[in-house]
Structure formats: C-alpha cells, structure tokens
Write a protein that holds these residues in place. Structure first.
Motif, PDB file in Angstrom:
ATOM      1  N   PRO A 100      -4.734  62.798  32.674  1.00  0.00           N
ATOM      2  CA  PRO A 100      -6.047  63.264  32.243  1.00  0.00           C
ATOM      3  C   PRO A 100      -5.955  64.270  31.092  1.00  0.00           C
ATOM      4  N   GLU A 101      -4.839  64.993  31.005  1.00  0.00           N
ATOM      5  CA  GLU A 101      -4.559  65.887  29.891  1.00  0.00           C
ATOM      6  C   GLU A 101      -3.074  65.812  29.581  1.00  0.00           C
ATOM      7  N   PRO A 102      -2.700  65.775  28.300  1.00  0.00           N
ATOM      8  CA  PRO A 102      -1.282  65.703  27.942  1.00  0.00           C
ATOM      9  C   PRO A 102      -0.528  66.957  28.395  1.00  0.00           C
ATOM     10  N   VAL A 103       0.777  66.804  28.566  1.00  0.00           N
ATOM     11  CA  VAL A 103       1.668  67.915  28.899  1.00  0.00           C
ATOM     12  C   VAL A 103       2.587  68.136  27.705  1.00  0.00           C
ATOM     13  N   ALA A 104       2.468  69.282  27.063  1.00  0.00           N
ATOM     14  CA  ALA A 104       3.284  69.589  25.886  1.00  0.00           C
ATOM     15  C   ALA A 104       4.771  69.543  26.236  1.00  0.00           C
ATOM     16  N   ALA A 105       5.541  68.879  25.383  1.00  0.00           N
ATOM     17  CA  ALA A 105       6.984  68.780  25.590  1.00  0.00           C
ATOM     18  C   ALA A 105       7.643  68.330  24.292  1.00  0.00           C
ATOM     19  N   LYS A 106       8.817  68.876  24.044  1.00  0.00           N
ATOM     20  CA  LYS A 106       9.604  68.436  22.905  1.00  0.00           C
ATOM     21  C   LYS A 106      10.382  67.201  23.338  1.00  0.00           C
ATOM     22  N   GLY A 107      10.337  66.156  22.547  1.00  0.00           N
ATOM     23  CA  GLY A 107      11.004  64.912  22.907  1.00  0.00           C
ATOM     24  C   GLY A 107      12.417  64.817  22.374  1.00  0.00           C
ATOM     25  N   ALA A 108      12.994  63.628  22.500  1.00  0.00           N
ATOM     26  CA  ALA A 108      14.343  63.348  22.023  1.00  0.00           C
ATOM     27  C   ALA A 108      14.488  61.845  21.823  1.00  0.00           C
ATOM     28  N   LEU A 109      15.527  61.454  21.123  1.00  0.00           N
ATOM     29  CA  LEU A 109      15.797  60.033  20.958  1.00  0.00           C
ATOM     30  C   LEU A 109      16.312  59.454  22.265  1.00  0.00           C
ATOM     31  N   GLY A 110      16.038  58.187  22.497  1.00  0.00           N
ATOM     32  CA  GLY A 110      16.506  57.526  23.720  1.00  0.00           C
ATOM     33  C   GLY A 110      15.799  58.075  24.951  1.00  0.00           C
ATOM     34  N   PHE A 111      16.380  57.825  26.103  1.00  0.00           N
ATOM     35  CA  PHE A 111      15.836  58.376  27.345  1.00  0.00           C
ATOM     36  C   PHE A 111      16.296  59.828  27.458  1.00  0.00           C
ATOM     37  N   TRP A 112      15.414  60.685  27.933  1.00  0.00           N
ATOM     38  CA  TRP A 112      15.755  62.092  28.085  1.00  0.00           C
ATOM     39  C   TRP A 112      15.080  62.644  29.334  1.00  0.00           C
ATOM     40  N   THR A 113      15.578  63.772  29.812  1.00  0.00           N
ATOM     41  CA  THR A 113      15.065  64.375  31.043  1.00  0.00           C
ATOM     42  C   THR A 113      14.282  65.639  30.718  1.00  0.00           C
ATOM     43  N   PRO A 114      12.984  65.650  31.013  1.00  0.00           N
ATOM     44  CA  PRO A 114      12.177  66.858  30.786  1.00  0.00           C
ATOM     45  C   PRO A 114      12.601  67.976  31.737  1.00  0.00           C
ATOM     46  N   LEU A 127      -1.647  64.089  40.387  1.00  0.00           N
ATOM     47  CA  LEU A 127      -2.421  64.343  41.612  1.00  0.00           C
ATOM     48  C   LEU A 127      -3.907  64.364  41.315  1.00  0.00           C
ATOM     49  N   ALA A 128      -4.278  64.902  40.152  1.00  0.00           N
ATOM     50  CA  ALA A 128      -5.694  64.932  39.773  1.00  0.00           C
ATOM     51  C   ALA A 128      -6.225  63.512  39.565  1.00  0.00           C
ATOM     52  N   VAL A 129      -5.400  62.630  39.018  1.00  0.00           N
ATOM     53  CA  VAL A 129      -5.808  61.229  38.810  1.00  0.00           C
ATOM     54  C   VAL A 129      -5.985  60.524  40.153  1.00  0.00           C
ATOM     55  N   ALA A 130      -5.138  60.848  41.125  1.00  0.00           N
ATOM     56  CA  ALA A 130      -5.157  60.173  42.425  1.00  0.00           C
ATOM     57  C   ALA A 130      -6.388  60.532  43.259  1.00  0.00           C
ATOM     58  N   ARG A 131      -7.019  61.649  42.954  1.00  0.00           N
ATOM     59  CA  ARG A 131      -8.176  62.085  43.748  1.00  0.00           C
ATOM     60  C   ARG A 131      -9.413  61.333  43.444  1.00  0.00           C
TER      61      ARG A 131
END
Length: 131
Positions: A100-114, A127-131
């Motif tokens: 419902p709202e984006p979560v700010a995060a710096k990305g990376a190439l390929g798969f990465w772990t936030p 959880l907000a979407v599930a309600r």
C-alpha cells in the motif's frame, strides 16, 4: 527474503498492472525458482521503456512481493504475451501483491538481502493489505 531490483516503469507494471514476466539476460538460479521475493524499484528509470499508468514514479523502494514460478529462454518473445522480449530469459511471476506504500531501500544488482528494518516495514505493510 531476497529482493530483486527492477527499473521503472517495469516495476510499476509488475506491481500495478499485468506484467507477469521479468526479462533477464541471465538464467534464473535454480535456488530462486518457486520462491517469494521482494520487488524493488531501482534508483533510475529505463529511459528506453514506454509504459503508461499510475505508480511508475517510485524509485529506491520495495513496492511489491511476488513468487518466481520459473524461467525459460525465449527466441521470439511471443510466449509470454506483450511483456515478453526476444532473445532473453523470461522469469515467470505470480501472486503479486503491491504494497500500500513503498518501503525506502537502497537496491543492488542481482538478488540481494534487505536489512531487518526494511523487512519489518514490508511485513507491516503486507499485514495492512491482508486486513
């Protein structure tokens, strides 16, 4: 949970439209097949892309979650409808849920772990979407 960075407007088309294939030059690693991932909007757009609609202006943020169903090589791109490109691997996406709202995060190439704070914020939004 792993994240995958994708440029706008493609990430917006995944999260809020009908794009259910991600075009990649590299084969999907087997360990990621049938796994749930976070969809991250890159910091910069794909300037060669033409997609119209809402939610195409979010950058450097997690915007959705999806399941990667598998991948295959495509010579002509026609196998995956209008979103498939030719001469690349097509990664199938399913069960896409836009946050419902984006979560700010710096990305990376390929798969990465936030980091943990980003994962917790994503969980709260889901959880907000599930309600």
């Amino acid at each position: 949970m792993k994240a995958l960075t994708i440029r706008q407007p493609w990430v917006g088309a995944i999260a809020h439209q009908t794009k259910r294939v991600e075009n990649r030059t590299w084969k999907l690693p087997a360990k990621h097949e049938r796994t749930r991932i976070l969809i991250h909007a890159a910091a910069k757009p794909d300037l060669n892309a033409t997609v119209y609609g809402d939610h195409l202006d979010v950058y450097s943020a997690i915007v959705a979650v999806a399941t990667i169903t598998g991948s295959h090589w495509s010579d002509d791109g026609r196998c995956c409808g209008p979103w498939g490109e030719e001469g690349v691997y097509h990664w199938g996406l399913a069960d896409v849920i836009a946050l419902p709202e984006p979560v700010a995060a710096k990305g990376a190439l390929g798969f990465w772990t936030p980091d943990g704070d980003v994962l917790a914020a994503v969980e709260t939004r889901l959880l907000a979407v599930a309600r």
